[in-house]
Every structure is written in structure tokens, then in C-alpha cells.
Design a protein around this motif. Structure first.
Motif, mmCIF file in Angstrom:
data_model
loop_
_atom_site.group_PDB
_atom_site.id
_atom_site.type_symbol
_atom_site.label_atom_id
_atom_site.label_comp_id
_atom_site.label_asym_id
_atom_site.label_seq_id
_atom_site.Cartn_x
_atom_site.Cartn_y
_atom_site.Cartn_z
ATOM 1 N N ALA A 8 10.650 -13.346 113.563
ATOM 2 C CA ALA A 8 11.044 -13.878 112.259
ATOM 3 C C ALA A 8 11.066 -12.720 111.274
ATOM 4 N N ILE A 9 11.336 -13.027 110.052
ATOM 5 C CA ILE A 9 11.467 -11.967 109.058
ATOM 6 C C ILE A 9 10.166 -11.174 108.962
ATOM 7 N N ALA A 10 10.238 -9.875 109.098
ATOM 8 C CA ALA A 10 9.043 -9.047 109.070
ATOM 9 C C ALA A 10 8.439 -9.037 107.680
ATOM 10 N N ALA A 11 7.112 -9.156 107.642
ATOM 11 C CA ALA A 11 6.436 -9.234 106.350
ATOM 12 C C ALA A 11 6.714 -8.004 105.497
ATOM 13 N N GLU A 12 6.872 -6.847 106.167
ATOM 14 C CA GLU A 12 7.057 -5.623 105.398
ATOM 15 C C GLU A 12 8.516 -5.409 104.997
ATOM 16 N N ASP A 46 19.524 -17.529 96.814
ATOM 17 C CA ASP A 46 19.825 -16.737 98.006
ATOM 18 C C ASP A 46 18.624 -16.793 98.942
ATOM 19 N N ILE A 47 18.871 -17.091 100.220
ATOM 20 C CA ILE A 47 17.823 -17.147 101.232
ATOM 21 C C ILE A 47 18.247 -16.246 102.379
ATOM 22 N N TYR A 48 17.292 -15.514 102.955
ATOM 23 C CA TYR A 48 17.615 -14.481 103.936
ATOM 24 C C TYR A 48 17.252 -14.920 105.346
ATOM 25 N N LYS A 49 17.928 -14.330 106.305
ATOM 26 C CA LYS A 49 17.760 -14.700 107.711
ATOM 27 C C LYS A 49 16.303 -14.520 108.143
ATOM 28 N N GLY A 50 15.755 -15.553 108.782
ATOM 29 C CA GLY A 50 14.381 -15.492 109.265
ATOM 30 C C GLY A 50 13.347 -15.935 108.267
ATOM 31 N N LEU A 169 15.041 -28.430 117.025
ATOM 32 C CA LEU A 169 15.254 -27.034 117.394
ATOM 33 C C LEU A 169 15.980 -26.858 118.727
ATOM 34 N N VAL A 170 16.022 -27.911 119.545
ATOM 35 C CA VAL A 170 16.546 -27.754 120.898
ATOM 36 C C VAL A 170 18.024 -27.365 120.903
ATOM 37 N N LYS A 171 18.756 -27.721 119.847
ATOM 38 C CA LYS A 171 20.176 -27.375 119.768
ATOM 39 C C LYS A 171 20.403 -25.970 119.208
ATOM 40 N N LYS A 172 19.324 -25.235 119.002
ATOM 41 C CA LYS A 172 19.370 -23.846 118.552
ATOM 42 C C LYS A 172 20.151 -23.669 117.244
ATOM 43 N N PRO A 173 19.770 -24.399 116.204
ATOM 44 C CA PRO A 173 20.460 -24.206 114.926
ATOM 45 C C PRO A 173 20.112 -22.850 114.318
ATOM 46 N N LYS A 174 21.015 -22.334 113.499
ATOM 47 C CA LYS A 174 20.697 -21.117 112.753
ATOM 48 C C LYS A 174 19.779 -21.419 111.582
ATOM 49 N N LEU A 175 19.843 -22.673 111.119
ATOM 50 C CA LEU A 175 19.073 -23.077 109.940
ATOM 51 C C LEU A 175 18.475 -24.445 110.205
ATOM 52 N N LEU A 176 17.154 -24.563 110.017
ATOM 53 C CA LEU A 176 16.482 -25.854 110.144
ATOM 54 C C LEU A 176 16.007 -26.298 108.774
ATOM 55 N N LEU A 177 16.390 -27.517 108.401
ATOM 56 C CA LEU A 177 16.038 -28.104 107.110
ATOM 57 C C LEU A 177 14.965 -29.162 107.349
ATOM 58 N N LEU A 178 13.841 -29.049 106.664
ATOM 59 C CA LEU A 178 12.711 -29.951 106.882
ATOM 60 C C LEU A 178 12.334 -30.622 105.567
ATOM 61 N N ASP A 179 12.480 -31.939 105.518
ATOM 62 C CA ASP A 179 12.200 -32.714 104.308
ATOM 63 C C ASP A 179 10.824 -33.363 104.422
ATOM 64 N N GLU A 180 9.842 -32.804 103.723
ATOM 65 C CA GLU A 180 8.462 -33.289 103.757
ATOM 66 C C GLU A 180 8.010 -33.486 105.204
ATOM 67 N N VAL A 206 14.220 -18.620 113.679
ATOM 68 C CA VAL A 206 15.151 -19.508 112.981
ATOM 69 C C VAL A 206 14.771 -19.565 111.500
ATOM 70 N N THR A 207 15.781 -19.602 110.638
ATOM 71 C CA THR A 207 15.529 -19.746 109.209
ATOM 72 C C THR A 207 15.144 -21.190 108.912
ATOM 73 N N PHE A 208 14.012 -21.367 108.218
ATOM 74 C CA PHE A 208 13.528 -22.692 107.840
ATOM 75 C C PHE A 208 13.623 -22.846 106.324
ATOM 76 N N ILE A 209 14.057 -24.021 105.870
ATOM 77 C CA ILE A 209 13.905 -24.407 104.471
ATOM 78 C C ILE A 209 13.107 -25.699 104.458
ATOM 79 N N VAL A 210 11.947 -25.665 103.818
ATOM 80 C CA VAL A 210 11.034 -26.802 103.793
ATOM 81 C C VAL A 210 10.967 -27.373 102.385
ATOM 82 N N VAL A 211 11.182 -28.673 102.254
ATOM 83 C CA VAL A 211 10.986 -29.370 100.985
ATOM 84 C C VAL A 211 9.598 -29.988 100.986
#
Length: 380
Positions: A8-12, A46-50, A169-180, A206-211
Motif C-alpha cells: 500500500a502507499i508507503a508511509a514515507e 484528490d486521492i492517491y493510489k494506495g 475485494l474478490v473482483k479486484k477493484p482498483k478502488l473500494l468504497l466502504l460506507d460505515e 487497493v485504494t480504500f475510501i471509508v465513510v
């Protein structure tokens, strides 16, 4: 096979700090109206990969509407959404490189766990053998391979949450959206699952966006947080930035606990700045640029930045006396409410690791002080 070595996106790395880095998701001037009501108003994001990005806010602030527009379930009234360089304006939900996990999980009760996870792949025409092989890989990742033949009603809440995650995740999306995604779990299980979610996201890249409306959850999960209010994003930043340097009273008050005092700048000098407040009288701060005399401001101080003592602190001009009116002991921390001599109530916290054998207790008269640098000055 699923490649679990993708980082995933490296912390540094933190690409949002680097000018010129192309975002993976770009939201520009997005507006969503429902009749006369504006649910989302001119949002730029703007949201970045990972990334594991959290949209945080109270119910009705527009965060779920924004998520649904990213998924394609709602169409913007105006503005653009780009994912991985492609404009999503005419791309239907089933053609977007996204998947969405809902709070309800929406598992099929008559199907086994394995069938629930494989269902989307079978609908897309993947062979039964390939679909079940990939479903098995995902169940191993979420540590549910032993429950593959069970039905959802035979699982705990946390296990159902992981089944829903595996199916998303099984369908290997580039972006996973999670609502609560953790809203239905109890507090302890919720905290444990947060770290499982981070590990899974890091292993897949995978890039996650969590609400979420839960501040602690957002602070634990996120690479960055977008705090929403009334359809706009008040502030975007890393968790530490959001907590330590909020840009408004709303963000300061919404994220954690805070003491806010209102005043006007009384003096601006090369070596100090002074605010005259109604609650505390004069408060001294380090010199800061961009402020003028008589400007209205608010001073924000987190409870843990206050120091409590029985003796008057030396060499600290920001000190007041009061009485311990309330005390809450929660193991690692003690929370105090100090009633100052002028009637103002101050919230303070102390780590119990630092407390001695004679801790300050109820009804004691104490000094409460704060270092000048601990004040965060807000103009709105």
C-alpha cells in the motif's frame, strides 16, 4: 493468484506532499442537489493510489452522497470525477473500476460464505472452478477459510463483516468504497477489526475510501482524513495534522475534545502575541505572523496539554486557579473538569502512567497551566 506483495502507499512517500504527483482519484467542483437541497457543494478532492482515505462527518453532511457519486449510484449535478485518468461522467456503476461495501453487508442468507464471495465472479461468467479458487484465496486472506461452508446466520458480526469485505475485494477493484463498514460492530470488536482492515488494505494495495462518523475510527484507519460539514470539506489532512492543527472551530471541536476561548488580539510583538479573552483574561502566545491588533480569534487547547499542580507553576504566565469539580478514571487516563475562580469550566486530562501515589482528586484546589505554544489560534 492474488499478489499479496503489492505494498500500500508507503508511509514515507506521502504523494500528496509532492507537487506534480498525479492523483488516482480527482474530484473537481462536484455539486449534488436534490431539488432545492444541496447535499454536496463545490467539493474538490484528490486521492492517491494506495491510500486509505476517510470521509468523516456527522449524519447528513454529504459524505455518503459523495461516496455514491464515486460509485456511480448518483450522478453529480455539476463537476467532474476522474478515476485513474478516466472521466467517469458516462461510465455506469458496473463498468467503473470500483466496488462498494455497505454497512448492512447485504449477504445472501441462503448461500454459504463461499458462495456469497464467489457470486459476483460467477455472474460475470468466470468458470465455477476459477471463481471458487479466487473466493478461497480471499477467505484465507480474511481468515475465514474454515467458515466457508457456513451460512451468514452462523457467523458473528465481525465474521460477517469480513465476508462482505472478501466479496467486495474478490473482483479486484482498483478502488473500494466502504460506507460505515464497522458501524454494526460493538466497541471492542470494532477496534480489533480496524487493524485487520488496515492489514488487508496494505497487503492488497487497493485504494480504500471509508465513510464514517466515528472520529477515533478515522484517526486509526486513515492515511488522510477529509472532514465534512454541510456538504463541504472543511479540512483535508493527515490524522496528526487534523488533530494538532485544525483550521476551524468546527474541526477542532469535532475531532476529539477541546477547550475553546474567544478573544481579540491585544498585542503583536517580535517576541510574543497576547490575546485578551473573556474566559481567561490575557493569554500569551509565541509570536505569529498574519494577525493584527483587535482581530477576533479563538484559542483552542486540547485537554492533555494542560498541566495540573498543587503549587503555582513557575515561569509560566498562562496559569489559573480552580477546583476539581469532576474526575473520571478510565484506566490509562484521568479526565478532569476544573472550575476556575471566575466560573469557567476547563477540561484537562492526565496520563495515569505519570501520576504519583498522591494524585489530585475531587474538590481539591489546584493550579492549571498551559504552555504558550499549546494554543492553536483560529480565525473562524
Amino acid at each position: 493468484m492474488i499478489d499479496a506483495r503489492q505494498p500500500a502507499i508507503a508511509a514515507e512517500t506521502k504523494p500528496w506532499r509532492s507537487a506534480g504527483t498525479r492523483p488516482f482519484i480527482s474530484v473537481k467542483n462536484i455539486v449534488k442537489r436534490f431539488g432545492d437541497f444541496t447535499a454536496v457543494s463545490n467539493v474538490d478532492l484528490d486521492i492517491y493510489k494506495g491510500e486509505l482515505f476517510c470521509l468523516l462527518g456527522e449524519s447528513g453532511c454529504g459524505k455518503s452522497t459523495l461516496l455514491r457519486m464515486l460509485a456511480g449510484f448518483e450522478q453529480p449535478s455539476s463537476g467532474t470525477i476522474t478515476i485513474d485518468g478516466e472521466d467517469m461522467a458516462r461510465v455506469p456503476p458496473d463498468r467503473r473500476p470500483t466496488n462498494m461495501m455497505f454497512q448492512s453487508y447485504a449477504l445472501f442468507p441462503h448461500m454459504t460464505v463461499e458462495k456469497n464471495v464467489a457470486y459476483g465472479l460467477l455472474r460475470e461468467g468466470l468458470s465455477r472452478a476459477a471463481a471458487y479458487e479466487r473466493a478461497g484465496e480471499m477467505l484465507r486472506m480474511v481468515k475465514l477459510e474454515k467458515q466457508a461452508r457456513r451460512k451468514p446466520d452462523q457467523l458473528s458480526g465481525g465474521q460477517r463483516q469480513r465476508v462482505a469485505l472478501a466479496r467486495a475485494l474478490v473482483k479486484k477493484p482498483k478502488l473500494l468504497l466502504l460506507d460505515e463498514p464497522l458501524g454494526a460492530l460493538d466497541k471492542k470488536l470494532r477496534e480489533e477489526t480496524q487493524f485487520e482492515l488496515i492489514k488487508i488494505q496494505e497487503s492488497l494495495g487497493v485504494t480504500f475510501i471509508v465513510v464514517t462518523h466515528d472520529q477515533d475510527e478515522a484517526m486509526t484507519l486513515a492515511t488522510r482524513i477529509g472532514v465534512m460539514k454541510d456538504g463541504i470539506i472543511e479540512q483535508i489532512g493527515e490524522p496528526r495534522e487534523i488533530y494538532e492543527t485544525p483550521n476551524s472551530r468546527f474541526v477542532a471541536d469535532f475531532i476529539g475534545s477541546v477547550n475553546l476561548v474567544e478573544g481579540r488580539i491585544d498585542a503583536v510583538a517580535p517576541d510574543l502575541m497576547r490575546i485578551q479573552t473573556e474566559e481567561l483574561g490575557p493569554v500569551l502566545l509565541p509570536p505569529q505572523t498574519g494577525y493584527t491588533r483587535n482581530q477576533q480569534v479563538w484559542g483552542a487547547v486540547r485537554p492533555e496539554r494542560w498541566a495540573l499542580s498543587r503549587a503555582k507553576p513557575e515561569a509560566n504566565p498562562n496559569a489559573w486557579q480552580g477546583v476539581v469539580e469532576e474526575l473520571g478514571y478510565i484506566g490509562h487516563m484521568s479526565h478532569y473538569r476544573i472550575r476556575l475562580d471566575n466560573g469557567v469550566l476547563i477540561r484537562a486530562s492526565q496520563s495515569n502512567r505519570l501520576r504519583d501515589e498522591d494524585p489530585i482528586s475531587w474538590d481539591e484546589r489546584v493550579w492549571i497551566s498551559v504552555q504558550p505554544a499549546a494554543f492553536r489560534v483560529l480565525t473562524r
